[in-house]
Design a protein around this motif. Structure first.
Motif, PDB file in Angstrom:
ATOM      1  N   UNK A  67       0.849  -1.190   0.000  1.00  0.00           N
ATOM      2  CA  UNK A  67       0.000   0.000   0.000  1.00  0.00           C
ATOM      3  C   UNK A  67       0.881   1.235   0.000  1.00  0.00           C
ATOM      4  N   UNK A  68       0.575   2.174  -0.874  1.00  0.00           N
ATOM      5  CA  UNK A  68       1.257   3.466  -0.877  1.00  0.00           C
ATOM      6  C   UNK A  68       0.298   4.503  -0.332  1.00  0.00           C
ATOM      7  N   UNK A  69       0.729   5.200   0.695  1.00  0.00           N
ATOM      8  CA  UNK A  69      -0.146   6.165   1.358  1.00  0.00           C
ATOM      9  C   UNK A  69       0.058   7.551   0.787  1.00  0.00           C
ATOM     10  N   UNK A  70      -1.030   8.201   0.425  1.00  0.00           N
ATOM     11  CA  UNK A  70      -0.963   9.566  -0.088  1.00  0.00           C
ATOM     12  C   UNK A  70      -1.055  10.573   1.059  1.00  0.00           C
ATOM     13  N   UNK A  71      -2.096  10.483   1.847  1.00  0.00           N
ATOM     14  CA  UNK A  71      -2.345  11.455   2.914  1.00  0.00           C
ATOM     15  C   UNK A  71      -2.458  10.749   4.257  1.00  0.00           C
ATOM     16  N   UNK A  72      -1.860  11.350   5.260  1.00  0.00           N
ATOM     17  CA  UNK A  72      -2.019  10.888   6.633  1.00  0.00           C
ATOM     18  C   UNK A  72      -2.450  12.063   7.492  1.00  0.00           C
ATOM     19  N   UNK A  85      -8.746  10.868  19.440  1.00  0.00           N
ATOM     20  CA  UNK A  85      -8.047  11.271  18.224  1.00  0.00           C
ATOM     21  C   UNK A  85      -7.721  10.016  17.406  1.00  0.00           C
ATOM     22  N   UNK A  86      -8.143  10.043  16.149  1.00  0.00           N
ATOM     23  CA  UNK A  86      -7.986   8.895  15.261  1.00  0.00           C
ATOM     24  C   UNK A  86      -6.974   9.196  14.168  1.00  0.00           C
ATOM     25  N   UNK A  87      -6.042   8.291  14.003  1.00  0.00           N
ATOM     26  CA  UNK A  87      -5.104   8.374  12.892  1.00  0.00           C
ATOM     27  C   UNK A  87      -5.842   8.026  11.595  1.00  0.00           C
ATOM     28  N   UNK A  88      -5.474   8.697  10.541  1.00  0.00           N
ATOM     29  CA  UNK A  88      -6.146   8.569   9.235  1.00  0.00           C
ATOM     30  C   UNK A  88      -5.094   8.360   8.153  1.00  0.00           C
ATOM     31  N   UNK A  89      -5.389   7.489   7.236  1.00  0.00           N
ATOM     32  CA  UNK A  89      -4.501   7.293   6.083  1.00  0.00           C
ATOM     33  C   UNK A  89      -5.347   7.055   4.837  1.00  0.00           C
ATOM     34  N   UNK A  90      -4.943   7.691   3.761  1.00  0.00           N
ATOM     35  CA  UNK A  90      -5.648   7.500   2.490  1.00  0.00           C
ATOM     36  C   UNK A  90      -4.659   7.117   1.407  1.00  0.00           C
ATOM     37  N   UNK A  91      -4.995   6.049   0.701  1.00  0.00           N
ATOM     38  CA  UNK A  91      -4.154   5.598  -0.396  1.00  0.00           C
ATOM     39  C   UNK A  91      -4.299   6.513  -1.611  1.00  0.00           C
ATOM     40  N   UNK A  92      -3.364   6.450  -2.515  1.00  0.00           N
ATOM     41  CA  UNK A  92      -3.497   7.160  -3.787  1.00  0.00           C
ATOM     42  C   UNK A  92      -4.747   6.703  -4.515  1.00  0.00           C
ATOM     43  N   UNK A 143      -8.223   4.429   5.669  1.00  0.00           N
ATOM     44  CA  UNK A 143      -7.998   3.553   6.810  1.00  0.00           C
ATOM     45  C   UNK A 143      -7.965   4.390   8.083  1.00  0.00           C
ATOM     46  N   UNK A 144      -8.434   3.782   9.181  1.00  0.00           N
ATOM     47  CA  UNK A 144      -8.490   4.473  10.476  1.00  0.00           C
ATOM     48  C   UNK A 144      -7.734   3.695  11.537  1.00  0.00           C
ATOM     49  N   UNK A 145      -7.054   4.437  12.411  1.00  0.00           N
ATOM     50  CA  UNK A 145      -6.461   3.830  13.583  1.00  0.00           C
ATOM     51  C   UNK A 145      -7.515   3.566  14.638  1.00  0.00           C
ATOM     52  N   UNK A 146      -7.084   2.975  15.743  1.00  0.00           N
ATOM     53  CA  UNK A 146      -8.038   2.582  16.782  1.00  0.00           C
ATOM     54  C   UNK A 146      -8.419   3.742  17.692  1.00  0.00           C
ATOM     55  N   UNK A 147      -7.658   4.825  17.652  1.00  0.00           N
ATOM     56  CA  UNK A 147      -7.962   6.009  18.451  1.00  0.00           C
ATOM     57  C   UNK A 147      -7.176   6.080  19.733  1.00  0.00           C
ATOM     58  N   UNK A 148      -6.877   7.311  20.136  1.00  0.00           N
ATOM     59  CA  UNK A 148      -6.187   7.552  21.393  1.00  0.00           C
ATOM     60  C   UNK A 148      -6.883   8.727  22.091  1.00  0.00           C
ATOM     61  N   UNK A 149      -7.106   8.582  23.385  1.00  0.00           N
ATOM     62  CA  UNK A 149      -7.868   9.576  24.133  1.00  0.00           C
ATOM     63  C   UNK A 149      -6.988  10.746  24.544  1.00  0.00           C
TER      64      UNK A 149
END
Length: 114
Positions: A29-34, A91-98, A103-109
């Motif tokens: 997977x190549x990630x465009x935006x995080x 707060x959720x980590x976010x990643x979008x492929x080209x 995709x979403x992370x599990x979250x951190x409070x």
């Protein structure tokens, strides 16, 4: 498939600082935006900050001048300064492929007390 390791959440007082990090491990997977989104109780998930593969950055108006996003390959960081009680959220980590897959992370409070 993308897997995330998030860290850095916690509890601080108003005016304090936190640094969140999120590392994405990927297979083919190549990630465009995080970046980061957040969701407070009884509210919709909202954008915090994004950084593209070209290091173009986007911030929500509510965090401009207080939060700084950075990225090193497939790890994204969020430096949050001058925190306010209204920054309290998961707060959720976010990643979008080209290709557009998200995709979403599990979250951190993050909790900011007055």
């Amino acid at each position: 498939q993308v897997e995330f390791v998030e860290s850095g959440g916690g509890s601080v007082q108003t005016g304090g600082s936190l640094r969140l990090s999120c590392s994405a491990s990927l297979t083919g997977v190549t990630i465009h935006t995080m970046g980061w989104y957040r969701q407070a109780p009884d509210k919709q998930r909202e954008l915090v900050a994004l950084v593209s593969s070209a290091r173009q950055k986007t911030y929500a108006e509510s965090v401009k001048g207080r939060f700084t996003i950075s990225r090193d390959r497939n790890t994204v960081y969020l430096r949050a300064d001058s925190l306010k009680p209204e920054d309290t959220a998961v707060y959720y980590c976010y990643a979008r492929r080209f290709a557009g897959d998200i995709y979403w992370g599990q979250g951190t409070q993050v909790t900011v007390s007055s």
